[in-house]
Scaffold this motif. Structure first.
Motif, PDB file in Angstrom:
ATOM      1  N   LEU A  33       0.808  -1.438  -0.277  1.00 15.59           N
ATOM      2  CA  LEU A  33       0.411   0.467  -0.003  1.00 15.59           C
ATOM      3  C   LEU A  33       1.022   1.290  -0.283  1.00 15.59           C
ATOM      4  O   LEU A  33       0.318   2.496  -0.601  1.00 15.59           O
ATOM      5  N   SER A  34       1.872   1.574   1.043  1.00 15.98           N
ATOM      6  CA  SER A  34       2.711   2.581   1.212  1.00 15.98           C
ATOM      7  C   SER A  34       3.432   2.711  -0.362  1.00 15.98           C
ATOM      8  O   SER A  34       3.857   4.188  -0.810  1.00 15.98           O
ATOM      9  N   GLY A  35       3.913   1.429  -0.891  1.00 16.99           N
ATOM     10  CA  GLY A  35       4.367   1.433  -2.470  1.00 16.99           C
ATOM     11  C   GLY A  35       3.447   2.318  -3.459  1.00 16.99           C
ATOM     12  O   GLY A  35       4.192   3.190  -4.507  1.00 16.99           O
ATOM     13  N   ARG A  36       1.919   1.475  -3.300  1.00 17.00           N
ATOM     14  CA  ARG A  36       1.052   2.443  -4.096  1.00 17.00           C
ATOM     15  C   ARG A  36       1.034   4.163  -3.960  1.00 17.00           C
ATOM     16  O   ARG A  36       0.825   4.775  -4.916  1.00 17.00           O
ATOM     17  N   ALA A  37       1.376   4.907  -2.746  1.00 14.22           N
ATOM     18  CA  ALA A  37       0.888   6.498  -2.076  1.00 14.22           C
ATOM     19  C   ALA A  37       1.742   7.272  -1.977  1.00 14.22           C
ATOM     20  O   ALA A  37       1.849   8.053  -2.869  1.00 14.22           O
ATOM     21  N   THR A  38       3.574   6.424  -2.900  1.00 15.72           N
ATOM     22  CA  THR A  38       4.890   7.028  -3.183  1.00 15.72           C
ATOM     23  C   THR A  38       3.714   7.812  -4.241  1.00 15.72           C
ATOM     24  O   THR A  38       4.351   9.050  -3.896  1.00 15.72           O
ATOM     25  N   PRO A  39       3.706   7.481  -4.901  1.00 19.37           N
ATOM     26  CA  PRO A  39       3.257   8.772  -6.208  1.00 19.37           C
ATOM     27  C   PRO A  39       2.710   9.844  -6.062  1.00 19.37           C
ATOM     28  O   PRO A  39       3.121  10.631  -6.885  1.00 19.37           O
ATOM     29  N   TYR A  40       1.374   9.290  -5.430  1.00 18.82           N
ATOM     30  CA  TYR A  40       0.418  10.373  -5.182  1.00 18.82           C
ATOM     31  C   TYR A  40       1.002  11.538  -4.011  1.00 18.82           C
ATOM     32  O   TYR A  40       1.199  12.068  -4.040  1.00 18.82           O
ATOM     33  N   LEU A  41       1.859  10.521  -3.221  1.00 24.09           N
ATOM     34  CA  LEU A  41       2.187  11.922  -2.351  1.00 24.09           C
ATOM     35  C   LEU A  41       3.184  12.438  -2.879  1.00 24.09           C
ATOM     36  O   LEU A  41       3.278  13.397  -2.977  1.00 24.09           O
ATOM     37  N   CYS A  42       4.138  12.400  -3.802  1.00 22.92           N
ATOM     38  CA  CYS A  42       5.003  12.825  -4.627  1.00 22.92           C
ATOM     39  C   CYS A  42       4.538  14.344  -5.317  1.00 22.92           C
ATOM     40  O   CYS A  42       4.853  15.406  -5.403  1.00 22.92           O
ATOM     41  N   VAL A  70      16.641   7.041  -2.148  1.00 20.47           N
ATOM     42  CA  VAL A  70      16.782   7.684  -0.820  1.00 20.47           C
ATOM     43  C   VAL A  70      15.566   6.716   0.032  1.00 20.47           C
ATOM     44  O   VAL A  70      16.026   5.803   1.200  1.00 20.47           O
ATOM     45  N   ILE A  71      14.446   6.996  -0.496  1.00 25.36           N
ATOM     46  CA  ILE A  71      12.914   6.458   0.407  1.00 25.36           C
ATOM     47  C   ILE A  71      13.915   5.172   0.686  1.00 25.36           C
ATOM     48  O   ILE A  71      13.440   4.418   1.879  1.00 25.36           O
ATOM     49  N   TYR A  72      13.952   4.194  -0.473  1.00 26.77           N
ATOM     50  CA  TYR A  72      14.373   2.759  -0.487  1.00 26.77           C
ATOM     51  C   TYR A  72      15.493   2.638  -0.002  1.00 26.77           C
ATOM     52  O   TYR A  72      15.999   1.032   0.144  1.00 26.77           O
ATOM     53  N   SER A  73      16.310   3.511   0.666  1.00 30.00           N
ATOM     54  CA  SER A  73      18.146   2.768   0.542  1.00 30.00           C
ATOM     55  C   SER A  73      17.826   1.548   2.127  1.00 30.00           C
ATOM     56  O   SER A  73      18.843   1.127   1.959  1.00 30.00           O
ATOM     57  N   PRO A  74      17.023   1.556   2.856  1.00 34.19           N
ATOM     58  CA  PRO A  74      16.770   0.440   3.772  1.00 34.19           C
ATOM     59  C   PRO A  74      17.418  -1.059   3.775  1.00 34.19           C
ATOM     60  O   PRO A  74      17.941  -1.937   4.081  1.00 34.19           O
ATOM     61  N   TYR A  75      16.685  -0.945   1.587  1.00 36.40           N
ATOM     62  CA  TYR A  75      16.914  -2.104   1.840  1.00 36.40           C
ATOM     63  C   TYR A  75      18.361  -2.832   1.256  1.00 36.40           C
ATOM     64  O   TYR A  75      18.628  -4.100   1.412  1.00 36.40           O
TER      65      TYR A  75
END
Length: 196
Positions: free
Chosen positions: A51-60, A76-81
């Motif tokens: 769900l958060s992956g789906r929301a990220t483009p809308y937040l941007c 930056v957002i996905y760097s924890p992986y």
């Protein structure tokens, strides 16, 4: 066409997803591990991550991020992986109060929860805070994923008889909750699209 070769061979293995199957998993692995795997692998990794992956483009879009900057911020957002091996090493080498996994999972979950609430409630007012909040959410997801994978890998070694069943429990649940997130994403994200 005959499917006789797919019938049970008379073994004592219960059918997956039956009550007997869940009872056998609980007996071998304990309800605490199964609940932890449900919370982390099914809900956090399956539902929340999707769900958060789906929301990220809308937040941007809501924060008017230029298209050429979106990939930079996503990095930056996905760097924890990318940092997962370091998190695993830290949890193994630096226990907190004698525990290697629990405190780190608690800290990561707390950070992810606080950042999710702040973003969802509209408390986050700048792009920089949005990126930090999404980074903390991804940190929560990947830290919990890493540490629970280590827990159930150890359990798989100790309980090889139902190891395949435990993996079925983890991945089937994750898939079902991912599907639930995909099906509900449109309804949940529509207000965000109308807001901006």
């Amino acid at each position: 066409m005959s499917y006789g070769h797919l019938k049970s061979t008379g073994s004592d293995e219960p059918q997956p997803f039956s009550y007997a199957w869940l009872r056998a998993l609980k007996q071998d692995f304990g309800s605490e591990l199964l609940l932890l795997l449900f919370a982390v692998q099914h809900l956090i990794k399956g539902f929340v991550a999707n769900l958060s992956g789906r929301a990220t483009p809308y937040l941007c879009k809501a924060y008017e991020v230029p298209a050429q900057e979106i990939q930079i911020w996503k990095t930056v957002i996905y760097s924890p992986y990318v940092l997962k091996p370091i998190f695993g090493l830290i949890s193994d080498l630096l226990p907190i109060a004698g525990y290697h996994k629990g405190p780190y999972m608690f800290l990561a979950t707390s950070a992810g929860l606080v950042s999710s609430v702040a973003i969802g409630a509209g408390i986050v007012t700048s792009l920089n805070f949005l990126v930090v909040g999404l980074f903390l959410l991804e940190l929560c997801i990947c830290t919990n994923d890493l540490l629970t994978e280590a827990l159930y890998a150890r359990e798989l070694q100790e309980h090889a008889r139902l190891g395949q069943s435990l993996l079925t429990y983890v991945f089937a649940g994750m898939t079902m909750w991912s599907l639930a997130a995909n099906l509900s994403a449109g309804f949940m994200l529509e207000p965000l699209d109308r807001q901006r």
